[in-house]
Design a protein around this motif. Structure first.
Motif, mmCIF file in Angstrom:
data_model
loop_
_atom_site.group_PDB
_atom_site.id
_atom_site.type_symbol
_atom_site.label_atom_id
_atom_site.label_comp_id
_atom_site.label_asym_id
_atom_site.label_seq_id
_atom_site.Cartn_x
_atom_site.Cartn_y
_atom_site.Cartn_z
ATOM 1 N N LEU A 103 0.830 -1.205 0.000
ATOM 2 C CA LEU A 103 0.000 0.000 0.000
ATOM 3 C C LEU A 103 0.865 1.256 0.000
ATOM 4 C CD1 LEU A 103 -2.902 1.071 0.138
ATOM 5 C CD2 LEU A 103 -2.712 1.014 2.632
ATOM 6 N N GLY A 104 1.955 1.229 0.770
ATOM 7 C CA GLY A 104 2.863 2.373 0.781
ATOM 8 C C GLY A 104 3.486 2.620 -0.580
ATOM 9 N N GLU A 105 3.859 1.541 -1.274
ATOM 10 C CA GLU A 105 4.416 1.698 -2.616
ATOM 11 C C GLU A 105 3.370 2.235 -3.586
ATOM 12 O OE1 GLU A 105 6.081 -1.977 -3.833
ATOM 13 O OE2 GLU A 105 7.777 -1.878 -2.440
ATOM 14 N N ALA A 106 2.124 1.803 -3.425
ATOM 15 C CA ALA A 106 1.062 2.294 -4.308
ATOM 16 C C ALA A 106 0.896 3.801 -4.169
ATOM 17 C CB ALA A 106 -0.252 1.582 -3.991
ATOM 18 N N PHE A 107 1.058 4.309 -2.958
ATOM 19 C CA PHE A 107 0.961 5.751 -2.758
ATOM 20 C C PHE A 107 2.228 6.466 -3.216
ATOM 21 C CE2 PHE A 107 -2.645 4.929 0.068
ATOM 22 C CZ PHE A 107 -3.434 6.042 -0.178
ATOM 23 N N SER A 108 3.378 6.026 -2.724
ATOM 24 C CA SER A 108 4.609 6.802 -2.922
ATOM 25 C C SER A 108 5.171 6.678 -4.334
ATOM 26 C CB SER A 108 5.665 6.374 -1.900
ATOM 27 O OG SER A 108 5.979 4.996 -2.048
ATOM 28 N N ILE A 109 5.318 5.452 -4.838
ATOM 29 C CA ILE A 109 5.952 5.272 -6.146
ATOM 30 C C ILE A 109 5.084 5.834 -7.264
ATOM 31 C CG2 ILE A 109 6.882 3.609 -7.777
ATOM 32 C CD1 ILE A 109 8.537 3.920 -5.273
ATOM 33 N N ILE A 110 3.796 5.490 -7.258
ATOM 34 C CA ILE A 110 2.916 5.985 -8.319
ATOM 35 C C ILE A 110 2.726 7.487 -8.202
ATOM 36 C CG2 ILE A 110 0.594 5.831 -9.288
ATOM 37 C CD1 ILE A 110 0.558 2.913 -8.484
ATOM 38 N N GLY A 111 2.613 7.994 -6.967
ATOM 39 C CA GLY A 111 2.536 9.440 -6.789
ATOM 40 C C GLY A 111 3.784 10.144 -7.289
ATOM 41 N N GLN A 112 4.932 9.517 -7.085
ATOM 42 C CA GLN A 112 6.186 10.096 -7.554
ATOM 43 C C GLN A 112 6.242 10.134 -9.075
ATOM 44 O OE1 GLN A 112 9.594 8.075 -5.983
ATOM 45 N NE2 GLN A 112 11.068 9.442 -6.929
ATOM 46 N N ILE A 113 5.816 9.053 -9.716
ATOM 47 C CA ILE A 113 5.818 9.022 -11.185
ATOM 48 C C ILE A 113 4.880 10.090 -11.748
ATOM 49 C CG2 ILE A 113 5.211 7.628 -13.198
ATOM 50 C CD1 ILE A 113 6.090 5.165 -11.615
ATOM 51 N N GLU A 114 3.677 10.189 -11.186
ATOM 52 C CA GLU A 114 2.729 11.186 -11.683
ATOM 53 C C GLU A 114 3.215 12.605 -11.395
ATOM 54 O OE1 GLU A 114 -1.230 10.489 -10.417
ATOM 55 O OE2 GLU A 114 -1.358 8.498 -11.340
ATOM 56 N N PHE A 115 3.916 12.786 -10.292
ATOM 57 C CA PHE A 115 4.480 14.102 -9.992
ATOM 58 C C PHE A 115 5.501 14.501 -11.051
ATOM 59 C CE2 PHE A 115 7.963 16.514 -8.038
ATOM 60 C CZ PHE A 115 7.283 17.652 -7.639
ATOM 61 N N PRO A 122 7.239 17.799 -21.820
ATOM 62 C CA PRO A 122 7.001 16.546 -22.554
ATOM 63 C C PRO A 122 8.272 15.880 -23.057
ATOM 64 C CG PRO A 122 5.388 18.194 -23.195
ATOM 65 C CD PRO A 122 6.370 18.899 -22.309
ATOM 66 N N SER A 123 9.267 16.671 -23.438
ATOM 67 C CA SER A 123 10.492 16.084 -23.978
ATOM 68 C C SER A 123 11.330 15.389 -22.915
ATOM 69 C CB SER A 123 11.337 17.170 -24.647
ATOM 70 O OG SER A 123 11.698 18.172 -23.709
ATOM 71 N N MET A 124 11.015 15.601 -21.632
ATOM 72 C CA MET A 124 11.803 15.002 -20.556
ATOM 73 C C MET A 124 11.017 13.975 -19.750
ATOM 74 S SD MET A 124 13.925 18.225 -18.973
ATOM 75 C CE MET A 124 14.616 17.153 -17.709
ATOM 76 N N ARG A 125 9.811 13.650 -20.155
ATOM 77 C CA ARG A 125 8.992 12.756 -19.346
ATOM 78 C C ARG A 125 9.526 11.333 -19.305
ATOM 79 N NH1 ARG A 125 3.018 15.204 -20.919
ATOM 80 N NH2 ARG A 125 3.204 17.035 -19.559
ATOM 81 N N SER A 126 10.325 10.969 -20.287
ATOM 82 C CA SER A 126 10.936 9.639 -20.231
ATOM 83 C C SER A 126 11.958 9.543 -19.108
ATOM 84 C CB SER A 126 11.602 9.308 -21.571
ATOM 85 O OG SER A 126 12.610 10.261 -21.876
ATOM 86 N N VAL A 127 12.405 10.705 -18.614
ATOM 87 C CA VAL A 127 13.371 10.720 -17.517
ATOM 88 C C VAL A 127 12.697 10.330 -16.201
ATOM 89 C CG1 VAL A 127 15.042 12.175 -16.275
ATOM 90 C CG2 VAL A 127 14.674 12.509 -18.713
ATOM 91 N N ALA A 128 11.364 10.445 -16.139
ATOM 92 C CA ALA A 128 10.651 10.177 -14.891
ATOM 93 C C ALA A 128 10.918 8.764 -14.386
ATOM 94 C CB ALA A 128 9.149 10.402 -15.087
ATOM 95 N N MET A 129 10.741 7.779 -15.256
ATOM 96 C CA MET A 129 10.968 6.399 -14.835
ATOM 97 C C MET A 129 12.427 6.159 -14.487
ATOM 98 S SD MET A 129 8.188 4.847 -14.546
ATOM 99 C CE MET A 129 8.976 3.280 -14.210
ATOM 100 N N LEU A 134 16.362 5.107 -10.384
ATOM 101 C CA LEU A 134 17.573 5.552 -9.696
ATOM 102 C C LEU A 134 17.345 5.631 -8.194
ATOM 103 C CD1 LEU A 134 20.470 6.683 -9.833
ATOM 104 C CD2 LEU A 134 19.462 8.958 -10.137
ATOM 105 N N GLY A 135 16.181 6.149 -7.795
ATOM 106 C CA GLY A 135 15.866 6.224 -6.371
ATOM 107 C C GLY A 135 15.755 4.854 -5.730
ATOM 108 N N LEU A 136 15.128 3.910 -6.438
ATOM 109 C CA LEU A 136 15.014 2.552 -5.904
ATOM 110 C C LEU A 136 16.385 1.897 -5.778
ATOM 111 C CD1 LEU A 136 11.882 1.275 -7.876
ATOM 112 C CD2 LEU A 136 11.989 1.965 -5.478
ATOM 113 N N GLY A 137 17.237 2.113 -6.781
ATOM 114 C CA GLY A 137 18.580 1.549 -6.711
ATOM 115 C C GLY A 137 19.386 2.137 -5.566
#
Length: 227
Positions: A103-115, A122-129, A134-137
């Motif tokens: 549940l924590g990952e559902a909030f934090s990781i997905i919220g981070q991606i959408e943020f 638009p030209s930098m949105r591929s950097v989001a993932m 990088l943060g997970l690593g």
């Protein structure tokens, strides 16, 4: 621990996190996206198109991760006490902490991606993932470092047994989990400071404007900073 789940069916030891964590994450994402946001959060309670704002979702995820590690410590403390009395504890007590982790990952990781997607051009949105990965690593490396430091400090001298030793009954994984909970609380307050310094995530740092015409949409766009 007794790994019987239903009847005599036993779950593999390493599958609890994979099953219940991912299952909780999947169910929550579907419930949040298809039910809570369109029918409750976006219309009746918060009046926000995304339901809970992205920065709030990340903060909630961090709080849930604090709770998950605290629950893990409490369950491990109970398991050690049960083992000391010669009884066997059901492994189903591990389910709540893994559900909280998912549940924590559902909030934090997905919220981070959408943020990232909402704030990047638009030209930098591929950097989001890439940033999320990088943060997970970095988190995995930090976790390995914490384990090594705890092992070195708690296992030195006087025949003491390390908190994270191979013998679960002689070690103190409950103390280790509670240490992680304290570090997670500190991380949450650090996030609050960073969130306050960043400001509102409703503002757009970048905007795309049409500067030409043509069949190729990307060729007719340029990026400008909105101040």
């Amino acid at each position: 621990m007794d790994r019987r789940f239903i009847g005599n069916f036993k779950l593999p030891p390493a599958s609890y996190g994979a099953i219940f964590g991912i299952l909780t994450l999947t169910l929550w994402v579907a419930l949040y996206d298809r039910v809570l946001v369109p029918k409750i959060l976006a219309t009746k309670l918060l009046n926000h198109p995304n339901g809970i704002p992205n920065k709030h979702r990340m903060g909630i995820g961090l709080l849930i991760s604090c709770l998950a590690t605290a629950v893990a410590g409490a369950v491990e403390h109970r398991r050690r006490w049960t083992a000391a009395t010669g009884r066997i504890m059901s492994a189903n007590w591990l389910i709540p902490q893994h559900c909280l982790t998912g549940l924590g990952e559902a909030f934090s990781i997905i919220g981070q991606i959408e943020f990232y997607y909402s704030q990047f051009p638009p030209s930098m949105r591929s950097v989001a993932m890439a940033l999320v990965s990088l943060g997970l690593g970095a988190g995995n490396l930090a976790g390995s470092l914490i384990v090594s430091v705890v092992d070195d400090i708690t296992g030195k001298g006087g025949g003491r047994v390390s908190w994270v030793g191979n013998d679960l009954n002689r070690g103190h994984y409950d103390y280790y989990y509670w240490l992680l909970a304290v570090l997670s609380v500190g991380n949450f307050f650090y996030y609050l400071v960073c969130s306050w310094a960043y400001g509102s995530d409703d503002r757009k740092l970048w905007d795309a404007v049409e500067v030409g015409s043509g069949d190729d949409d990307e060729a007719g766009r340029e990026m400008k900073i909105v101040v």
